[in-house]
Design a protein around this motif. Structure first.
Motif, PDB file in Angstrom:
ATOM      1  N   UNK A 183       0.809  -1.216   0.000  1.00  9.65           N
ATOM      2  CA  UNK A 183       0.000   0.000   0.000  1.00  9.65           C
ATOM      3  C   UNK A 183       0.840   1.261   0.000  1.00  9.65           C
ATOM      4  N   UNK A 184       0.337   2.243  -0.727  1.00 14.38           N
ATOM      5  CA  UNK A 184       0.829   3.611  -0.658  1.00 14.38           C
ATOM      6  C   UNK A 184       0.093   4.293   0.496  1.00 14.38           C
ATOM      7  N   UNK A 185       0.404   5.521   0.741  1.00 14.28           N
ATOM      8  CA  UNK A 185      -0.113   6.257   1.895  1.00 14.28           C
ATOM      9  C   UNK A 185      -1.612   6.560   1.830  1.00 14.28           C
ATOM     10  N   UNK A 186      -2.088   7.084   0.720  1.00 13.64           N
ATOM     11  CA  UNK A 186      -3.440   7.627   0.667  1.00 13.64           C
ATOM     12  C   UNK A 186      -4.547   6.622   0.969  1.00 13.64           C
ATOM     13  N   UNK A 187      -4.532   5.394   0.457  1.00 14.93           N
ATOM     14  CA  UNK A 187      -5.617   4.479   0.833  1.00 14.93           C
ATOM     15  C   UNK A 187      -5.687   4.221   2.340  1.00 14.93           C
ATOM     16  N   UNK A 188      -4.531   4.156   2.977  1.00 18.34           N
ATOM     17  CA  UNK A 188      -4.505   3.913   4.427  1.00 18.34           C
ATOM     18  C   UNK A 188      -5.067   5.116   5.171  1.00 18.34           C
ATOM     19  N   UNK A 189      -4.599   6.315   4.840  1.00 18.44           N
ATOM     20  CA  UNK A 189      -5.063   7.510   5.549  1.00 18.44           C
ATOM     21  C   UNK A 189      -6.535   7.777   5.256  1.00 18.44           C
ATOM     22  N   UNK A 190      -6.971   7.490   4.033  1.00 17.30           N
ATOM     23  CA  UNK A 190      -8.379   7.708   3.674  1.00 17.30           C
ATOM     24  C   UNK A 190      -9.292   6.808   4.489  1.00 17.30           C
ATOM     25  N   UNK A 191      -8.951   5.532   4.561  1.00 14.98           N
ATOM     26  CA  UNK A 191      -9.779   4.596   5.326  1.00 14.98           C
ATOM     27  C   UNK A 191      -9.701   4.886   6.826  1.00 14.98           C
ATOM     28  N   UNK A 205       6.425   5.115   3.085  1.00 14.21           N
ATOM     29  CA  UNK A 205       4.980   5.228   3.333  1.00 14.21           C
ATOM     30  C   UNK A 205       4.721   5.283   4.839  1.00 14.21           C
ATOM     31  N   UNK A 206       5.381   4.410   5.590  1.00 11.31           N
ATOM     32  CA  UNK A 206       5.210   4.409   7.044  1.00 11.31           C
ATOM     33  C   UNK A 206       5.633   5.760   7.628  1.00 11.31           C
ATOM     34  N   UNK A 207       6.719   6.297   7.127  1.00 13.61           N
ATOM     35  CA  UNK A 207       7.190   7.607   7.580  1.00 13.61           C
ATOM     36  C   UNK A 207       6.134   8.679   7.294  1.00 13.61           C
ATOM     37  N   UNK A 208       5.570   8.661   6.081  1.00 11.86           N
ATOM     38  CA  UNK A 208       4.524   9.633   5.730  1.00 11.86           C
ATOM     39  C   UNK A 208       3.312   9.500   6.660  1.00 11.86           C
ATOM     40  N   UNK A 209       3.005   8.282   7.047  1.00  8.55           N
ATOM     41  CA  UNK A 209       1.839   8.025   7.903  1.00  8.55           C
ATOM     42  C   UNK A 209       2.080   8.397   9.365  1.00  8.55           C
ATOM     43  N   UNK A 259      -2.580  12.225  16.215  1.00  6.68           N
ATOM     44  CA  UNK A 259      -3.526  11.192  16.660  1.00  6.68           C
ATOM     45  C   UNK A 259      -3.571  10.034  15.667  1.00  6.68           C
ATOM     46  N   UNK A 260      -3.590  10.372  14.389  1.00  5.57           N
ATOM     47  CA  UNK A 260      -3.615   9.343  13.350  1.00  5.57           C
ATOM     48  C   UNK A 260      -2.316   8.538  13.366  1.00  5.57           C
ATOM     49  N   UNK A 261      -1.196   9.217  13.608  1.00  9.67           N
ATOM     50  CA  UNK A 261       0.097   8.535  13.663  1.00  9.67           C
ATOM     51  C   UNK A 261       0.111   7.494  14.775  1.00  9.67           C
ATOM     52  N   UNK A 262      -0.458   7.833  15.918  1.00 13.50           N
ATOM     53  CA  UNK A 262      -0.491   6.881  17.031  1.00 13.50           C
ATOM     54  C   UNK A 262      -1.348   5.655  16.701  1.00 13.50           C
ATOM     55  N   UNK A 263      -2.430   5.864  16.005  1.00 14.66           N
ATOM     56  CA  UNK A 263      -3.273   4.739  15.582  1.00 14.66           C
ATOM     57  C   UNK A 263      -2.491   3.841  14.630  1.00 14.66           C
ATOM     58  N   UNK A 264      -1.846   4.432  13.636  1.00 13.28           N
ATOM     59  CA  UNK A 264      -1.082   3.662  12.654  1.00 13.28           C
ATOM     60  C   UNK A 264       0.004   2.841  13.343  1.00 13.28           C
ATOM     61  N   UNK A 265       0.680   3.421  14.298  1.00 17.83           N
ATOM     62  CA  UNK A 265       1.765   2.721  15.005  1.00 17.83           C
ATOM     63  C   UNK A 265       1.267   1.476  15.737  1.00 17.83           C
TER      64      UNK A 265
END
Length: 168
Positions: free
Chosen positions: A5-13, A35-39, A47-53
């Motif tokens: 995955x690229x960044x946008x589908x993950x951040x969008x969902x 991509x992980x760095x961008x996220x 807040x979103x970064x903490x969820x992704x981690x």
């Protein structure tokens, strides 16, 4: 199935409150370091970064051939995340690439990569019974309200696919 995955589908969902659809559909999703760095390193979205981690189904993976990434970036003008995702797709002999950006999808098509965007993920999740009609509409509205760029045509295609009236 190997999915990159690229960044946008993950951040969008994530913004739409349905990041879990990726796990339901694909199990594990590989993301390149860029991509992980961008996220996770954007100071505007702590807040979103903490969820992704904390997401267990996203596996951060290193691209083997950074030289290829740099060549792809300079030839196409893609950003680092998109370029790493495309190179990783090839390196991993992946089955699917998740990518939304038009330029990235154009390059993916030229490289004969199988790809799907966030809209396609929503339609597939609907077809498999992981999300209902009403939630699809809410997802689209939420993404638009969070400045996720979705064209009217794409939104209406998703709406028609799930049997709802086109409203965008």
């Amino acid at each position: 199935m190997i999915v990159i995955s690229d960044t946008t589908p993950i951040i969008s969902l994530l913004k739409a409150g349905h990041l879990e659809l990726l796990e339901k559909l694909y199990g594990n999703v590989l993301v390149p370091n860029a991509v992980y760095y961008e996220l996770t390193e954007n100071p505007a979205y702590p807040d979103e970064a903490e969820i992704i981690k904390k997401v267990r189904f996203l596996s951060v993976t290193e691209v083997e051939n950074i030289k290829s990434v740099n060549v792809l970036r300079s030839v196409t003008g893609l950003d680092e995340g998109e370029s790493e995702a495309l190179i990783m797709y090839d390196e991993q002999n992946a089955d699917l690439l998740l990518m939304d950006e038009r330029k990235g999808r154009r390059v993916a098509k030229q490289l004969k990569a199988e790809y799907i965007g966030t809209a396609g993920v929503l339609m597939l999740a609907y077809d498999k019974g992981y999300i209902g009609q009403a939630d699809i509409k809410i997802c689209l509205d939420t993404m638009i309200n969070n400045n996720i760029r979705l064209g009217k045509k794409i939104c209406n295609t998703v709406m028609a696919h799930v049997g709802l009236e086109e409203v965008y």
